[in-house]
Design a protein around this motif. Structure first.
Motif, PDB file in Angstrom:
ATOM      1  N   ARG A 249       0.428   5.805   0.071  1.00 33.99           N
ATOM      2  CA  ARG A 249      -0.462   6.943   0.269  1.00 33.99           C
ATOM      3  C   ARG A 249       0.033   8.159  -0.503  1.00 33.99           C
TER       4      ARG A 249
ATOM      5  N   GLU B  16      -5.168   6.378  -0.482  1.00 31.63           N
ATOM      6  CA  GLU B  16      -4.290   5.220  -0.278  1.00 31.63           C
ATOM      7  C   GLU B  16      -4.672   4.152  -1.291  1.00 31.63           C
TER       8      GLU B  16
ATOM      9  N   LYS C 175       0.832  -1.191   0.000  1.00 28.59           N
ATOM     10  CA  LYS C 175       0.000   0.000   0.000  1.00 28.59           C
ATOM     11  C   LYS C 175       0.874   1.251   0.000  1.00 28.59           C
TER      12      LYS C 175
END
Length: 392
Positions: A58, A388, A56
């Motif tokens: 952001r 995100e 992940k």
């Protein structure tokens, strides 16, 4: 390709009257800046629950309000300490640190060398930056966590380059039946709460497209390789379009140029690094949901009437992250005379990444925005927005 932009300058275009939301002038006496949180997106079974989570990252987009523009004339409602550099700089820095983003797309950065570059480097961010043309003090910067991502290529965007597209047209007579190039000098007072923070200082006939297009606005785009097992490549762009609501034709030309340049950059990155990059754009587009610029960016069309030259197909299909996940926020810019959404994160839908969470924004009646920004909770007149993504 640049000649196709000229069509946007030959029609009368001005933004419709924007809705105003009035606030009282009650200001908080608290001195702790608000740090918003990321909230998960509801996927409703889009992904299998048995599938392990992927990498992940952001991205936050934020117009931080250039210190050169944080004047009492522009923000008479703001407490004096909230406009002072010593207070604002530390509040902005603390907020940026607290967001823990891998990418920060910042607009109106006017203390890049003296403050932001070094201070954010000490917190793990490298950066690329472009200052606005001529004597404008601010610009756009992409700050990135170098431990998580690797910069592999960058390009800068000067919207003044659009002037080149009309150089060969200067000998042709202007369309006197069309007032497109004259709308800029009508209704000279600041309309709809969108205020001119800086003095454009442009001389010449606003009917001349060479004058009209020279707004000194900029953007920057860069390709990054994620430092995860997938080594996925992401193109991140950051921009700040022209402010004036009466010059929507100029904003539209800038938006079209941005996506055309992004399409060319994506091809270059794809060939050079043998990859299929994702594309994400953050910025202050000075355009409200549903207006001409917004509709072009998200659908490739603009409702400007049958007399308008039709746009080409969108070079890169894009959608708004917030519209896609939870709906556009009620506002990203907040002053007593104007409150609406001007900032967006756009992304090109693909099988490579998916949205997983968004940065929460306050509601219109939240105590921390009553009276308008900047205030003790928010160091800019804009709010940060964030996305995100998960690499699939």
């Amino acid at each position: 390709m640049l000649n196709s932009f000229i069509g946007t300058l030959k029609v009368a275009s001005s933004l419709p009257r924007l809705p105003l939301r009035r606030y009282s002038f009650c200001l908080s006496t608290m001195t702790t800046p608000s740090c918003p949180e990321f909230k998960p997106v509801e996927h409703s079974g889009i992904a299998s629950i048995s599938k392990p989570d992927g990498f992940k990252f952001r991205l936050v987009s934020y117009n931080i309000l250039a210190q050169a523009y944080a004047k009492s004339e522009q923000f008479p409602h703001s407490p004096s300490p909230c406009r002072k550099w010593k207070t604002r700089s530390q509040a902005i820095l603390n907020l940026l640190k607290g967001l823990e983003a891998d990418f920060l797309c910042l607009q109106e950065v006017d203390e890049y060398d003296s403050f932001y570059k070094g201070n954010l480097e000490s917190h793990g961010y490298a950066s690329v930056y472009i200052r606005r043309s001529r004597k404008k003090p601010d610009g756009c910067g992409i700050f990135y966590k170098h431990k998580n991502v690797e910069l592999i290529l960058e390009e800068k965007i000067e919207y003044n380059d659009l002037v080149i597209s009309v150089q060969d047209e200067t000998t042709a007579p202007l369309d006197t039946d069309n007032d497109a190039l004259a709308v800029g000098n009508e209704d000279t007072e600041q309309q709809d709460g969108l205020t001119q923070k800086d003095n454009d200082g442009h001389c010449g006939d606003p009917n001349d497209p060479r004058v009209r297009l020279k707004r000194d606005c900029v953007g920057i785009m860069a390709a990054f390789k994620l430092k995860d097992p997938s080594q996925h490549v992401v193109i991140v762009a950051n921009t700040h379009l022209y402010w004036d609501p009466n010059w929507a034709d100029v904003k539209l030309a800038q938006a079209k140029y941005l996506l055309a340049r992004l399409a060319q950059f994506k091809i270059l990155v794809s060939h050079k690094f043998e990859c299929s990059p994702s594309v994400i754009v953050g910025g202050d587009f000075n355009s409200t949901p549903g207006d001409k610029v917004y509709q072009y960016l998200t659908s490739g069309s603009s409702p400007m009437g049958s007399s308008v030259e039709l746009f080409e197909d969108l070079p890169i299909p894009m959608c708004s992250f917030y519209a896609h996940t939870r709906g556009e926020p009620p506002f990203t810019n907040c002053t007593p005379d104007f409150t609406d959404t001007l900032d967006y994160i756009l992304f090109s839908p693909s099988d490579a990444i998916r949205p997983v969470s968004y940065l929460e924004l306050p509601e219109p009646e939240s105590p921390d925005v009553i009276g308008g920004l900047p205030n003790y909770h928010h160091p800019s007149d804009h709010l940060p927005i964030g996305a995100e993504f998960e690499v699939l």
